[in-house]
Design a protein around this motif. Structure first.
Motif, mmCIF file in Angstrom:
data_model
loop_
_atom_site.group_PDB
_atom_site.id
_atom_site.type_symbol
_atom_site.label_atom_id
_atom_site.label_comp_id
_atom_site.label_asym_id
_atom_site.label_seq_id
_atom_site.Cartn_x
_atom_site.Cartn_y
_atom_site.Cartn_z
ATOM 1 N N GLY A 114 -2.422 18.853 5.090
ATOM 2 C CA GLY A 114 -3.005 19.076 3.775
ATOM 3 C C GLY A 114 -2.530 18.062 2.749
ATOM 4 O O GLY A 114 -2.417 18.370 1.558
ATOM 5 N N ALA A 115 -2.267 16.843 3.215
ATOM 6 C CA ALA A 115 -1.682 15.817 2.353
ATOM 7 C C ALA A 115 -2.750 15.014 1.625
ATOM 8 O O ALA A 115 -3.940 15.092 1.930
ATOM 9 C CB ALA A 115 -0.816 14.876 3.194
ATOM 10 N N SER A 116 -2.289 14.241 0.651
ATOM 11 C CA SER A 116 -3.150 13.252 0.011
ATOM 12 C C SER A 116 -3.267 12.046 0.932
ATOM 13 O O SER A 116 -2.449 11.845 1.840
ATOM 14 C CB SER A 116 -2.553 12.822 -1.332
ATOM 15 N N LEU A 117 -4.295 11.241 0.711
ATOM 16 C CA LEU A 117 -4.432 10.002 1.477
ATOM 17 C C LEU A 117 -3.611 8.917 0.796
ATOM 18 O O LEU A 117 -3.811 8.618 -0.384
ATOM 19 C CB LEU A 117 -5.903 9.583 1.557
ATOM 20 N N LEU A 118 -2.691 8.310 1.562
ATOM 21 C CA LEU A 118 -1.827 7.261 1.042
ATOM 22 C C LEU A 118 -2.234 5.917 1.609
ATOM 23 O O LEU A 118 -2.855 5.822 2.671
ATOM 24 C CB LEU A 118 -0.368 7.561 1.385
ATOM 25 N N LEU B 57 -7.859 -1.678 -3.166
ATOM 26 C CA LEU B 57 -7.460 -0.932 -1.975
ATOM 27 C C LEU B 57 -7.262 -1.853 -0.790
ATOM 28 O O LEU B 57 -6.340 -1.661 0.022
ATOM 29 C CB LEU B 57 -8.505 0.136 -1.660
ATOM 30 N N ARG B 58 -8.088 -2.880 -0.673
ATOM 31 C CA ARG B 58 -7.915 -3.838 0.422
ATOM 32 C C ARG B 58 -6.587 -4.570 0.316
ATOM 33 O O ARG B 58 -5.977 -4.925 1.329
ATOM 34 C CB ARG B 58 -9.078 -4.835 0.423
ATOM 35 N N ARG B 59 -6.107 -4.770 -0.886
ATOM 36 C CA ARG B 59 -4.836 -5.476 -1.087
ATOM 37 C C ARG B 59 -3.652 -4.660 -0.599
ATOM 38 O O ARG B 59 -2.664 -5.213 -0.107
ATOM 39 C CB ARG B 59 -4.645 -5.799 -2.575
ATOM 40 N N ILE B 60 -3.737 -3.342 -0.736
ATOM 41 C CA ILE B 60 -2.578 -2.510 -0.413
ATOM 42 C C ILE B 60 -2.732 -1.755 0.904
ATOM 43 O O ILE B 60 -1.836 -0.997 1.297
ATOM 44 C CB ILE B 60 -2.306 -1.496 -1.536
ATOM 45 N N THR C 113 3.482 3.337 -0.346
ATOM 46 C CA THR C 113 3.258 3.412 -1.790
ATOM 47 C C THR C 113 4.310 2.620 -2.542
ATOM 48 O O THR C 113 4.008 1.897 -3.503
ATOM 49 C CB THR C 113 3.274 4.884 -2.249
ATOM 50 N N SER C 114 5.552 2.718 -2.103
ATOM 51 C CA SER C 114 6.630 1.987 -2.773
ATOM 52 C C SER C 114 6.467 0.492 -2.601
ATOM 53 O O SER C 114 6.698 -0.288 -3.539
ATOM 54 C CB SER C 114 7.991 2.448 -2.247
ATOM 55 N N ALA C 115 6.060 0.058 -1.398
ATOM 56 C CA ALA C 115 5.869 -1.370 -1.162
ATOM 57 C C ALA C 115 4.701 -1.907 -1.984
ATOM 58 O O ALA C 115 4.745 -3.023 -2.496
ATOM 59 C CB ALA C 115 5.627 -1.623 0.324
ATOM 60 N N ALA C 116 3.632 -1.114 -2.115
ATOM 61 C CA ALA C 116 2.493 -1.532 -2.919
ATOM 62 C C ALA C 116 2.883 -1.671 -4.381
ATOM 63 O O ALA C 116 2.497 -2.633 -5.059
ATOM 64 C CB ALA C 116 1.354 -0.517 -2.773
ATOM 65 N N PHE D 97 0.152 0.734 -8.952
ATOM 66 C CA PHE D 97 -0.245 0.959 -7.560
ATOM 67 C C PHE D 97 0.606 2.039 -6.904
ATOM 68 O O PHE D 97 0.508 2.260 -5.696
ATOM 69 C CB PHE D 97 -0.158 -0.344 -6.763
ATOM 70 N N ALA D 98 1.444 2.707 -7.680
ATOM 71 C CA ALA D 98 2.304 3.770 -7.150
ATOM 72 C C ALA D 98 1.589 5.115 -7.227
ATOM 73 O O ALA D 98 2.085 6.070 -7.829
ATOM 74 C CB ALA D 98 3.627 3.810 -7.910
ATOM 75 N N ARG D 99 0.415 5.199 -6.648
ATOM 76 C CA ARG D 99 -0.338 6.448 -6.664
ATOM 77 C C ARG D 99 -1.097 6.600 -5.355
ATOM 78 O O ARG D 99 -1.251 5.644 -4.587
ATOM 79 C CB ARG D 99 -1.314 6.475 -7.842
ATOM 80 N N GLU D 100 -1.557 7.813 -5.123
ATOM 81 C CA GLU D 100 -2.306 8.096 -3.900
ATOM 82 C C GLU D 100 -3.646 7.361 -3.915
ATOM 83 O O GLU D 100 -4.194 7.066 -4.970
ATOM 84 C CB GLU D 100 -2.575 9.602 -3.773
#
Length: 375
Positions: free
Chosen positions: A300-304, A343-346, A351-354, A362-365
């Motif tokens: 039931g997670a968000s898409l990362l 999105l293609r960039r990350i 999330t932390s690396a992005a 860029f620190a979001r789902e």
């Protein structure tokens, strides 16, 4: 279903959709006798205690006759011209029958925006409810003169399902030129059987109903199964049945063993998730790895971003997208927090690396779980 008892209690409100193939005569033009037969059944349903909203195709066929066209057009401008000319004729045919029973037909033309834009959605719902209170019968069609989806793909099935959800109907009836959903293609084999009951519409796949070439693989039945999925998630039953079967609507409303019954889910999916999952136009696809599929379905997670493999399409922040698993099948739909180029960039990064590479924005789902609907 064994054929004994009834499938469900008689609905207080039913949305009935009749397809263009069921209203065309052998010459391709509007079959006025069939339109009258449908209208008489709708009146009988009302007199038996069920409010009815009709979603009717057939405007193109009616327009062909008025314009003197022998064959159904294939180009969009002529199709839309036929729909514009034929819509008045179609509503007139229904009104002739309803008037004999001291009832009024109310023409309603809807488009996708009427379900996406909240103010228009609420206004359409209020109008339809008031019409029912006044004893009128709403006759709905997509606004074909300016819209293209129904003419090309859906044949009003999806529209009918959205109307059923909007009005919280207990039943969606899809009347077509087939008896229901089969476990194969009845056009090529006499050995196939009618599927009388579907308890889990999401379990229907190519393997369980005869492979890629099965009847559900045809465009018409695929849209009906998709529309049934919307209905059952709205806590409404759905039935696919043959429009030309005598007294078909009375039998369906009485819960008799007619056509294919898609059993309603007990819990209604909240309106916003229905809107995200089924009303919005998809602007692109996000392909994800197996780990992401598991996190979405089981956790039931968000898409990362770490689970994203690739992004296709032309979507911006807030647009609806499909989430595809490694096998190319749709896993979910949701609202993207990124434009496709970002999105293609990350893709593939944590999330932390992005955030470290491109900034705190860029620190979001990619898609938050509250904006995600599993399919």
């Amino acid at each position: 279903m064994t054929g004994t008892g009834v499938r469900f209690e008689r609905p207080r409100l039913a949305v009935v959709k009749v397809g263009s193939s069921s209203l065309r005569g052998p010459d391709g033009r509007l079959d006025r006798a069939q339109v009258a037969a449908v209208a008489e059944q709708l009146v009988a349903a009302q007199e038996a205690g069920t409010q009815v909203v009709l979603v009717s195709s057939g405007a193109v066929a009616a327009g062909m006759g008025l314009l003197g066209l022998e064959r159904r057009p294939t180009d969009l401008p002529t199709l839309q011209a036929c729909a514009a000319v034929g819509q008045g004729e179609l509503i007139h045919e229904y009104q002739q029958v309803l008037a004999r029973h001291d009832r009024a037909a109310a023409q309603i033309l809807l488009s996708q925006d009427d379900f996406v834009r909240r103010a228009r959605y609420l206004n359409a719902r209020t109008t339809l409810r008031r019409l029912l209170e006044l004893g009128a019968m709403p006759v709905i069609n997509e606004n074909d003169a300016v819209a293209t989806e129904e003419l090309s793909y859906g044949d009003n099935d999806h529209l009918a399902a959205l109307v059923a959800s909007m009005l919280e109907a207990q039943l969606l009836v899809l009347l077509s030129d087939v008896d229901g959903l089969f476990d194969g293609d009845p056009r090529v084999s006499s050995e196939v059987g009618l599927i009388a009951r579907v308890d889990d519409v999401d379990a229907l796949d190519d393997a369980s109903i005869g492979g890629v070439g099965s009847y559900v693989g045809s465009g018409g039945m695929r849209t009906k199964v998709g529309s049934a999925r919307v209905a059952v998630r709205s806590a409404a039953h759905a039935v696919v049945a043959n429009a030309r079967r005598p007294d078909v609507l009375a039998d369906v409303l009485d819960g008799r063993d007619v056509g294919t019954w898609f059993v309603a889910q007990e819990q209604r999916l909240e309106a916003r998730r229905l809107w995200i999952g089924f009303a919005l136009r998809v602007h692109g696809q996000i392909s994800v790895n197996e780990g992401a599929v598991h996190a979405l379905r089981v956790g039931g997670a968000s898409l990362l971003s770490v689970g994203v493999v690739h992004a296709d399409g032309d979507f911006a922040v807030g647009d609806a997208v499909e989430v595809l698993g490694p096998d190319g099948r749709v896993v979910a739909r949701g609202l993207s927090n990124y434009a496709v180029t970002d999105l293609r960039r990350i893709a593939g990064r944590s999330t932390s690396a992005a955030a470290e590479a491109f900034g705190s924005g860029f620190a979001r789902e990619v898609v938050h779980r509250d904006d995600l609907v599993l399919l």
